[in-house]
Design a protein around this motif. Sequence first.
Motif, PDB file in Angstrom:
ATOM      1  N   VAL A 115       0.829  -1.201   0.000  1.00 35.43           N
ATOM      2  CA  VAL A 115       0.000   0.000   0.000  1.00 35.43           C
ATOM      3  C   VAL A 115       0.867   1.258   0.000  1.00 35.43           C
ATOM      4  O   VAL A 115       0.617   2.206  -0.736  1.00 35.43           O
ATOM      5  CB  VAL A 115      -0.949  -0.004   1.220  1.00 35.43           C
ATOM      6  CG1 VAL A 115      -1.524   1.376   1.453  1.00 35.43           C
ATOM      7  CG2 VAL A 115      -2.063  -1.004   1.011  1.00 35.43           C
ATOM      8  N   THR A 116       1.937   1.225   0.801  1.00 29.47           N
ATOM      9  CA  THR A 116       2.849   2.360   0.851  1.00 29.47           C
ATOM     10  C   THR A 116       3.468   2.600  -0.520  1.00 29.47           C
ATOM     11  O   THR A 116       3.531   3.721  -1.024  1.00 29.47           O
ATOM     12  CB  THR A 116       3.962   2.094   1.881  1.00 29.47           C
ATOM     13  OG1 THR A 116       3.364   1.606   3.059  1.00 29.47           O
ATOM     14  CG2 THR A 116       4.758   3.332   2.154  1.00 29.47           C
ATOM     15  N   MET A 117       3.923   1.513  -1.114  1.00 28.45           N
ATOM     16  CA  MET A 117       4.514   1.571  -2.448  1.00 28.45           C
ATOM     17  C   MET A 117       3.511   2.205  -3.414  1.00 28.45           C
ATOM     18  O   MET A 117       3.863   3.061  -4.224  1.00 28.45           O
ATOM     19  CB  MET A 117       4.851   0.139  -2.882  1.00 28.45           C
ATOM     20  CG  MET A 117       5.544   0.026  -4.203  1.00 28.45           C
ATOM     21  SD  MET A 117       7.341   0.166  -3.977  1.00 28.45           S
ATOM     22  CE  MET A 117       7.861   0.238  -5.675  1.00 28.45           C
ATOM     23  N   ALA A 118       2.248   1.760  -3.310  1.00 24.80           N
ATOM     24  CA  ALA A 118       1.207   2.232  -4.215  1.00 24.80           C
ATOM     25  C   ALA A 118       0.986   3.737  -4.043  1.00 24.80           C
ATOM     26  O   ALA A 118       0.938   4.479  -5.034  1.00 24.80           O
ATOM     27  CB  ALA A 118      -0.086   1.469  -3.954  1.00 24.80           C
ATOM     28  N   VAL A 119       0.893   4.175  -2.792  1.00 23.39           N
ATOM     29  CA  VAL A 119       0.670   5.601  -2.537  1.00 23.39           C
ATOM     30  C   VAL A 119       1.854   6.415  -3.048  1.00 23.39           C
ATOM     31  O   VAL A 119       1.699   7.446  -3.696  1.00 23.39           O
ATOM     32  CB  VAL A 119       0.459   5.849  -1.027  1.00 23.39           C
ATOM     33  CG1 VAL A 119       0.426   7.338  -0.725  1.00 23.39           C
ATOM     34  CG2 VAL A 119      -0.822   5.174  -0.555  1.00 23.39           C
ATOM     35  N   MET A 120       3.068   5.900  -2.779  1.00 21.49           N
ATOM     36  CA  MET A 120       4.276   6.573  -3.255  1.00 21.49           C
ATOM     37  C   MET A 120       4.240   6.776  -4.760  1.00 21.49           C
ATOM     38  O   MET A 120       4.509   7.866  -5.272  1.00 21.49           O
ATOM     39  CB  MET A 120       5.516   5.712  -2.935  1.00 21.49           C
ATOM     40  CG  MET A 120       6.074   5.887  -1.552  1.00 21.49           C
ATOM     41  SD  MET A 120       7.157   4.493  -1.066  1.00 21.49           S
ATOM     42  CE  MET A 120       7.874   3.977  -2.604  1.00 21.49           C
ATOM     43  N   MET A 121       3.914   5.703  -5.461  1.00 16.54           N
ATOM     44  CA  MET A 121       3.913   5.764  -6.921  1.00 16.54           C
ATOM     45  C   MET A 121       2.859   6.755  -7.405  1.00 16.54           C
ATOM     46  O   MET A 121       3.106   7.543  -8.320  1.00 16.54           O
ATOM     47  CB  MET A 121       3.634   4.375  -7.534  1.00 16.54           C
ATOM     48  CG  MET A 121       4.702   3.336  -7.322  1.00 16.54           C
ATOM     49  SD  MET A 121       6.398   3.847  -7.706  1.00 16.54           S
ATOM     50  CE  MET A 121       6.315   4.127  -9.463  1.00 16.54           C
ATOM     51  N   LEU A 122       1.678   6.716  -6.776  1.00 12.73           N
ATOM     52  CA  LEU A 122       0.592   7.602  -7.192  1.00 12.73           C
ATOM     53  C   LEU A 122       0.989   9.069  -7.006  1.00 12.73           C
ATOM     54  O   LEU A 122       0.828   9.890  -7.924  1.00 12.73           O
ATOM     55  CB  LEU A 122      -0.669   7.284  -6.385  1.00 12.73           C
ATOM     56  CG  LEU A 122      -1.934   8.012  -6.852  1.00 12.73           C
ATOM     57  CD1 LEU A 122      -2.234   7.670  -8.317  1.00 12.73           C
ATOM     58  CD2 LEU A 122      -3.120   7.639  -5.975  1.00 12.73           C
ATOM     59  N   LEU A 123       1.563   9.388  -5.840  1.00 10.57           N
ATOM     60  CA  LEU A 123       1.999  10.759  -5.575  1.00 10.57           C
ATOM     61  C   LEU A 123       3.072  11.176  -6.569  1.00 10.57           C
ATOM     62  O   LEU A 123       3.070  12.284  -7.101  1.00 10.57           O
ATOM     63  CB  LEU A 123       2.539  10.883  -4.148  1.00 10.57           C
ATOM     64  CG  LEU A 123       1.476  10.863  -3.059  1.00 10.57           C
ATOM     65  CD1 LEU A 123       2.119  10.818  -1.685  1.00 10.57           C
ATOM     66  CD2 LEU A 123       0.565  12.075  -3.195  1.00 10.57           C
ATOM     67  N   LEU A 212       2.184 -10.294 -12.647  1.00 12.75           N
ATOM     68  CA  LEU A 212       0.897 -10.880 -13.034  1.00 12.75           C
ATOM     69  C   LEU A 212      -0.084 -10.886 -11.868  1.00 12.75           C
ATOM     70  O   LEU A 212      -1.284 -10.761 -12.060  1.00 12.75           O
ATOM     71  CB  LEU A 212       1.098 -12.322 -13.513  1.00 12.75           C
ATOM     72  CG  LEU A 212       1.475 -12.525 -14.976  1.00 12.75           C
ATOM     73  CD1 LEU A 212       1.752 -14.004 -15.239  1.00 12.75           C
ATOM     74  CD2 LEU A 212       0.353 -12.033 -15.888  1.00 12.75           C
ATOM     75  N   ASP A 213       0.426 -11.054 -10.649  1.00 12.12           N
ATOM     76  CA  ASP A 213      -0.437 -11.204  -9.484  1.00 12.12           C
ATOM     77  C   ASP A 213      -0.788  -9.896  -8.789  1.00 12.12           C
ATOM     78  O   ASP A 213      -1.646  -9.880  -7.916  1.00 12.12           O
ATOM     79  CB  ASP A 213       0.250 -12.102  -8.429  1.00 12.12           C
ATOM     80  CG  ASP A 213       0.350 -13.536  -8.910  1.00 12.12           C
ATOM     81  OD1 ASP A 213      -0.243 -13.832  -9.965  1.00 12.12           O
ATOM     82  OD2 ASP A 213       1.005 -14.344  -8.238  1.00 12.12           O
ATOM     83  N   ASP A 214      -0.066  -8.825  -9.123  1.00 11.99           N
ATOM     84  CA  ASP A 214      -0.201  -7.622  -8.298  1.00 11.99           C
ATOM     85  C   ASP A 214      -1.580  -6.974  -8.384  1.00 11.99           C
ATOM     86  O   ASP A 214      -2.113  -6.762  -9.474  1.00 11.99           O
ATOM     87  CB  ASP A 214       0.848  -6.583  -8.691  1.00 11.99           C
ATOM     88  CG  ASP A 214       0.730  -5.353  -7.809  1.00 11.99           C
ATOM     89  OD1 ASP A 214       1.110  -5.452  -6.635  1.00 11.99           O
ATOM     90  OD2 ASP A 214       0.214  -4.336  -8.299  1.00 11.99           O
ATOM     91  N   VAL A 215      -2.160  -6.671  -7.239  1.00 14.70           N
ATOM     92  CA  VAL A 215      -3.445  -5.973  -7.171  1.00 14.70           C
ATOM     93  C   VAL A 215      -3.260  -4.578  -6.582  1.00 14.70           C
ATOM     94  O   VAL A 215      -3.691  -3.580  -7.159  1.00 14.70           O
ATOM     95  CB  VAL A 215      -4.460  -6.741  -6.297  1.00 14.70           C
ATOM     96  CG1 VAL A 215      -5.738  -5.930  -6.143  1.00 14.70           C
ATOM     97  CG2 VAL A 215      -4.764  -8.093  -6.899  1.00 14.70           C
ATOM     98  N   VAL A 216      -2.589  -4.516  -5.446  1.00 16.05           N
ATOM     99  CA  VAL A 216      -2.579  -3.286  -4.661  1.00 16.05           C
ATOM    100  C   VAL A 216      -1.965  -2.116  -5.432  1.00 16.05           C
ATOM    101  O   VAL A 216      -2.616  -1.098  -5.677  1.00 16.05           O
ATOM    102  CB  VAL A 216      -1.843  -3.511  -3.322  1.00 16.05           C
ATOM    103  CG1 VAL A 216      -1.811  -2.227  -2.522  1.00 16.05           C
ATOM    104  CG2 VAL A 216      -2.522  -4.624  -2.531  1.00 16.05           C
ATOM    105  N   VAL A 217      -0.711  -2.275  -5.836  1.00 11.58           N
ATOM    106  CA  VAL A 217      -0.028  -1.182  -6.534  1.00 11.58           C
ATOM    107  C   VAL A 217      -0.774  -0.845  -7.824  1.00 11.58           C
ATOM    108  O   VAL A 217      -1.037   0.320  -8.126  1.00 11.58           O
ATOM    109  CB  VAL A 217       1.447  -1.556  -6.823  1.00 11.58           C
ATOM    110  CG1 VAL A 217       2.110  -0.478  -7.654  1.00 11.58           C
ATOM    111  CG2 VAL A 217       2.195  -1.784  -5.527  1.00 11.58           C
ATOM    112  N   THR A 218      -1.154  -1.899  -8.562  1.00  8.90           N
ATOM    113  CA  THR A 218      -1.823  -1.691  -9.844  1.00  8.90           C
ATOM    114  C   THR A 218      -3.119  -0.909  -9.672  1.00  8.90           C
ATOM    115  O   THR A 218      -3.416   0.001 -10.444  1.00  8.90           O
ATOM    116  CB  THR A 218      -2.124  -3.051 -10.508  1.00  8.90           C
ATOM    117  OG1 THR A 218      -0.930  -3.836 -10.497  1.00  8.90           O
ATOM    118  CG2 THR A 218      -2.595  -2.870 -11.937  1.00  8.90           C
ATOM    119  N   SER A 219      -3.898  -1.260  -8.639  1.00  6.14           N
ATOM    120  CA  SER A 219      -5.201  -0.600  -8.484  1.00  6.14           C
ATOM    121  C   SER A 219      -5.037   0.899  -8.228  1.00  6.14           C
ATOM    122  O   SER A 219      -5.904   1.689  -8.599  1.00  6.14           O
ATOM    123  CB  SER A 219      -5.997  -1.266  -7.361  1.00  6.14           C
ATOM    124  OG  SER A 219      -5.367  -1.032  -6.137  1.00  6.14           O
TER     125      SER A 219
END
Lengths: 283, 355
Positions: A115-123, A212-219
Amino acid sequence: MKSLRHPWIDRLMATNAWVVYAFFYLPILVLVVFSFNASARVGIWGGVSPRWYGEVLGNAEVLDALKNSLIVSGISTIVSTIIGTAAALAIDRYRFRGRRGLDGMLYLPIIIPDVTMAVMMLLFFARVFDIVELVGPRWQLGVTTIVISHVAFNIAFVAVVVRARLGQIDKSLEEAARDLYAGAWQTFRRVTLPLIMPGVLGGALLALTLSLDDVVVTSFVAGPGSTTLPIYVFGLIRRGVSPQINAISSLMLIASIALVGLSLLLQRNPQDAILPDERLKET
Amino acid sequence: MTKAAVELSGVTKHFGEVVALKGIDLAIADGEFFSLLGPSGCGKTTTLRLIAGFEFPTSGSIQIHGKEMALEPPDARPINTVFQSYALFPHMNVERNVGFGLQMKKVNSNEIATRVGRALDMVQLSHRANAKPDQLSGGMQQRVALARALVNEPEVLLLDEPLGALDLKLRQQMQIELKELQERVGITFIYVTHDQEEALTMSDRIGVMDKGELLQVGTPKEIYESPTSRFVADFIGDISLLAVSVVSPTEVRLSGGGNVPADTSNAGDGSHWLALRPESLHLVSAAADVPDGMVRIPGKVRHRVYYGDSYFYDVETTAGSLDVRQENRPGLPTFDAGTELMVWWNPAAGSLVTA
């Protein structure tokens, strides 16, 4: 041979092993069995049928999502394998300022919560979009941002696997190549690369599986029209469980197991155990 | 001496704060079997790696057949190496390992095949041309490593403790093979070893190193019989060292008193010892005659060890303790522990060493 322990301890241990395995594998079994359920009502057994697999393969949304998944995982795997391998080589082979720090930081993406990774990427993308817009073109979330995000976390996994392999290689092999008139590039191509290839391929397959499996970062970084297969499944389940999910999930499960299995197989290659002391043994 | 195959002048090497080589000057002749001998960490392997080009000197010059090569990469030097671990490429078979150097030099494939075939014949491994290195025994791998280096007809062959990993019997056999091979191909061999016996039996000349310095260079006979420093005397073979002080160009005073003749012309500054090999010392009973001109000193047997072909005595004297080896020959007297006796030696057999 007679056991030194009480027989009941042995039995307890055996039972425990079975319980653990049941805990792991019963849900998988349920999923796979129900993916062949003929009934449209989840949880009610209506006989065996490949019906849902047929429907999945005829579902344009599924095929679209699959196509996105393959594009994202394919590109991110290739890119992260190249960069990750280069990083592993640089850290393993060359002395430079900040090498130790870089070494430690390499593992960070592995331990950072998704989730942290995802937020980082989005920002990060939000800032980049602003800058790009100053120049002119409009850039928004989509397949490209997913690919970049996947590359970001996959580099670390590839680098770690390749480094493990590099650590097993006798450094004098590269010196021997140089000694036998090979230049730096020939040494890399004919000696180093073939020797680390199992690690490179293992890392690539791991990256492919993770992507292939990633959900969190991708979403977080997906945009319109860039739905990947796991995201699609996640969306479906929120609208109520369709038996198609069981079929898609079963297919993804098989693909993942195959990829991870292949990756492990490539990483332990007993034929070329290349530590020098292995070879010093007189036969 | 003709032009040196390898000449090092004022070569130093620092690894950060650590000084690995303190200034090496060394000329190795064409066709010579030269050994660098010393304990681990003495700088012998660093010296070899500098000649090979795996490391570059901090200062100094390295010439190969008169050409300055100190800063050239290994692939530009007419030198090949046999590594301690052999470093055979595990993903290539024997034939491709041996042909690697020629392939990199872009020799045409027909010639590669011929020369690889000849090299494998030379080391008697033609029948294993298709084997992978890990399918070969240690001795065979060693021979592949030799063939892989020699097939390139280098001007100099470097060998880094190549026999270290083999068991004793195979090692002795390979020592003879290596020496014969070197005489046959006539290539300069530079051989690094910590095994003094290996160095003595194979080399034309030996350079003894310690703590980054080359202490003495000479033939095996010179190194063994006329060591100039305490370290060289002590490192090679068994030896007794008697603390002495120089009193005249031809005499030294023993620590227990008494002057004995010794050549002190090469004595440097520092503490001095008279170094005596066990086989150059002789034992006779206290009352027996000693030939004229010999040095004699009374002593008492502390221990006696039976070696089959010889007896080994530890003899206590006023000048210090002496190790004596006496052949086990009919007619020669033997002495029990506790016996008072006389030790004598030829003054020419003693070497004055400095530390």
